[in-house]
Write an enzyme that holds these catalytic residues in place. Structure first.
Site, PDB file in Angstrom:
ATOM      1  N   ASN A 110       0.930  -1.227  -0.104  1.00 38.30           N
ATOM      2  CA  ASN A 110       0.087   0.045  -0.091  1.00 38.30           C
ATOM      3  C   ASN A 110       0.914   1.309   0.223  1.00 38.30           C
ATOM      4  O   ASN A 110       2.160   1.176   0.640  1.00 38.30           O
ATOM      5  CB  ASN A 110      -0.839  -0.015   1.148  1.00 38.30           C
ATOM      6  CG  ASN A 110      -1.806  -1.288   1.143  1.00 38.30           C
ATOM      7  OD1 ASN A 110      -2.242  -1.680   0.289  1.00 38.30           O
ATOM      8  ND2 ASN A 110      -2.218  -1.666   2.443  1.00 38.30           N
ATOM      9  N   HIS A 127       5.558  -0.711  -3.086  1.00 41.47           N
ATOM     10  CA  HIS A 127       5.074   0.090  -4.199  1.00 41.47           C
ATOM     11  C   HIS A 127       5.200   1.526  -4.025  1.00 41.47           C
ATOM     12  O   HIS A 127       4.547   2.252  -4.603  1.00 41.47           O
ATOM     13  CB  HIS A 127       3.305  -0.431  -4.480  1.00 41.47           C
ATOM     14  CG  HIS A 127       3.383  -1.783  -4.838  1.00 41.47           C
ATOM     15  ND1 HIS A 127       2.105  -2.422  -5.047  1.00 41.47           N
ATOM     16  CD2 HIS A 127       4.179  -2.780  -5.333  1.00 41.47           C
ATOM     17  CE1 HIS A 127       2.378  -3.651  -5.545  1.00 41.47           C
ATOM     18  NE2 HIS A 127       3.635  -3.831  -5.675  1.00 41.47           N
ATOM     19  N   CYS A 135      11.890  14.239  -9.336  1.00 43.98           N
ATOM     20  CA  CYS A 135      11.960  15.167 -10.611  1.00 43.98           C
ATOM     21  C   CYS A 135      12.523  14.119 -11.886  1.00 43.98           C
ATOM     22  O   CYS A 135      13.309  13.274 -11.801  1.00 43.98           O
ATOM     23  CB  CYS A 135      12.935  16.203 -10.480  1.00 43.98           C
ATOM     24  SG  CYS A 135      12.930  17.231 -12.212  1.00 43.98           S
ATOM     25  N   CYS A 138      16.019  16.167 -13.390  1.00 37.91           N
ATOM     26  CA  CYS A 138      17.214  16.131 -12.487  1.00 37.91           C
ATOM     27  C   CYS A 138      17.197  15.135 -11.451  1.00 37.91           C
ATOM     28  O   CYS A 138      18.332  15.030 -10.897  1.00 37.91           O
ATOM     29  CB  CYS A 138      17.630  17.611 -12.103  1.00 37.91           C
ATOM     30  SG  CYS A 138      16.368  18.112 -10.754  1.00 37.91           S
ATOM     31  N   CYS A 163      14.730  22.603 -11.618  1.00 35.43           N
ATOM     32  CA  CYS A 163      14.853  22.791 -12.979  1.00 35.43           C
ATOM     33  C   CYS A 163      13.474  22.909 -13.665  1.00 35.43           C
ATOM     34  O   CYS A 163      13.332  23.282 -14.997  1.00 35.43           O
ATOM     35  CB  CYS A 163      15.618  21.532 -13.472  1.00 35.43           C
ATOM     36  SG  CYS A 163      14.355  19.969 -13.612  1.00 35.43           S
TER      37      CYS A 163
HETATM   38 ZN   LIG Z   1      14.418  18.955 -11.330  1.00 38.72          ZN
END
Ligand SMILES: [Zn+2]
Length: 258
Positions: A110, A127, A135, A138, A163
């Site tokens: 879960n 999971h 991200c 990056c 970024c």
């Molecule tokens: Zn980033």
């Protein structure tokens, strides 16, 4: 426990006895332990939350990559449910047994953080979880906290503050491999136990469904508490086909109060 059948009451006693004798009990939990907390099993069809869309398609890595707005719109009601969900008596019973030293670890499929909310501390989330994001550009990892409100209130998609690229929740989507580290840790935990208690998992989702087999292969005992039969029922020392939110607290009661 009064309205449980005599067979179930006997099995609860036997399961508690195994836990008391064991030196290293590990609990494996699945969607069935969270449904009493109002989180639907998104693999079972027809449960309100998912019926308007095809969960298998939309919860996939390719939808996330090519239609992130659709992915987050689909995810929004799930996030709202998870943020508001409270642990039920089964989560609390497991945490109490861990705190009392009877349970060494919880492996869970879960992503809802309910074991931690209940007080469990040694939890392996195979999971992933909604608690953090990564991200896509990056690979900076960040807490979900600042992004949860804007998402559930205004449908705002999370973007990287470094970024500007899109952030992906650290949960395993369909079509995605389980992270190597999480899987190694789960296997190590399963292989080190002398008793595995499966609670609320139908053991249908690989590779997690293979963990009880890995424990059995090393001589561990197996207890299964689940509403429906599983492929390993024949191998279990104790098999209880009942509601986990009733049975797990009853087992913990026997363990903790003798
Ligand atoms: Zn980033």
């Amino acid at each position: 426990m009064s309205d449980l059948s005599n067979n179930v009451v006997d099995s609860i006693g036997f399961a508690a006895e195994l836990i008391c004798k064991s030196k290293h009990t590990v609990i494996l939990t699945g969607a069935g332990i969270s449904t009493p907390s109002g989180i639907p099993d998104f693999r079972s069809e027809g449960t309100g939350l998912w019926s308007y869309d095809e969960p298998l398609e939309v919860a996939s890595l390719s939808t996330f990559r090519y239609h992130p707005e659709r992915f987050f719109e689909w995810m929004r009601p799930l996030v709202i449910r998870i943020i508001n969900a409270q642990p039920n008596p089964a989560h609390i019973a497991i945490a109490r047994m861990e705190q009392a030293g009877y349970v060494k670890a919880v492996i869970t499929q879960n992503i809802d953080n309910l074991h931690q909310k209940a007080g469990s501390s040694n939890v392996y989330e195979t999971h992933g979880s909604l608690a953090s994001l990564t991200c896509t550009q990056c690979f900076q990892r960040t807490s979900s906290d600042p992004f949860i409100r804007p998402l559930i209130e205004n449908g705002q998609i999370p973007y990287c503050q470094k970024c500007g690229s899109i952030l992906k929740p650290n949960v395993i989507l369909f079509g995605e491999q389980m992270p190597y580290d999480a899987w190694q840790a789960a296997q190590l935990t399963a292989r080190s136990c002398d008793l595995m208690l499966v609670a609320g998992s139908s053991l249908e989702v690989l590779p997690v469904a293979s963990l009880p087999m890995q424990a059995l292969d090393r001589g561990a005992h197996l207890v299964i508490v689940n509403q429906t039969p599983t492929y390993l029922g024949v191998r279990a020392d104790v098999l209880i086909l009942e509601d986990v939110a009733r049975v797990i607290p009853a087992i913990a009661e026997c363990v903790l109060n003798g």
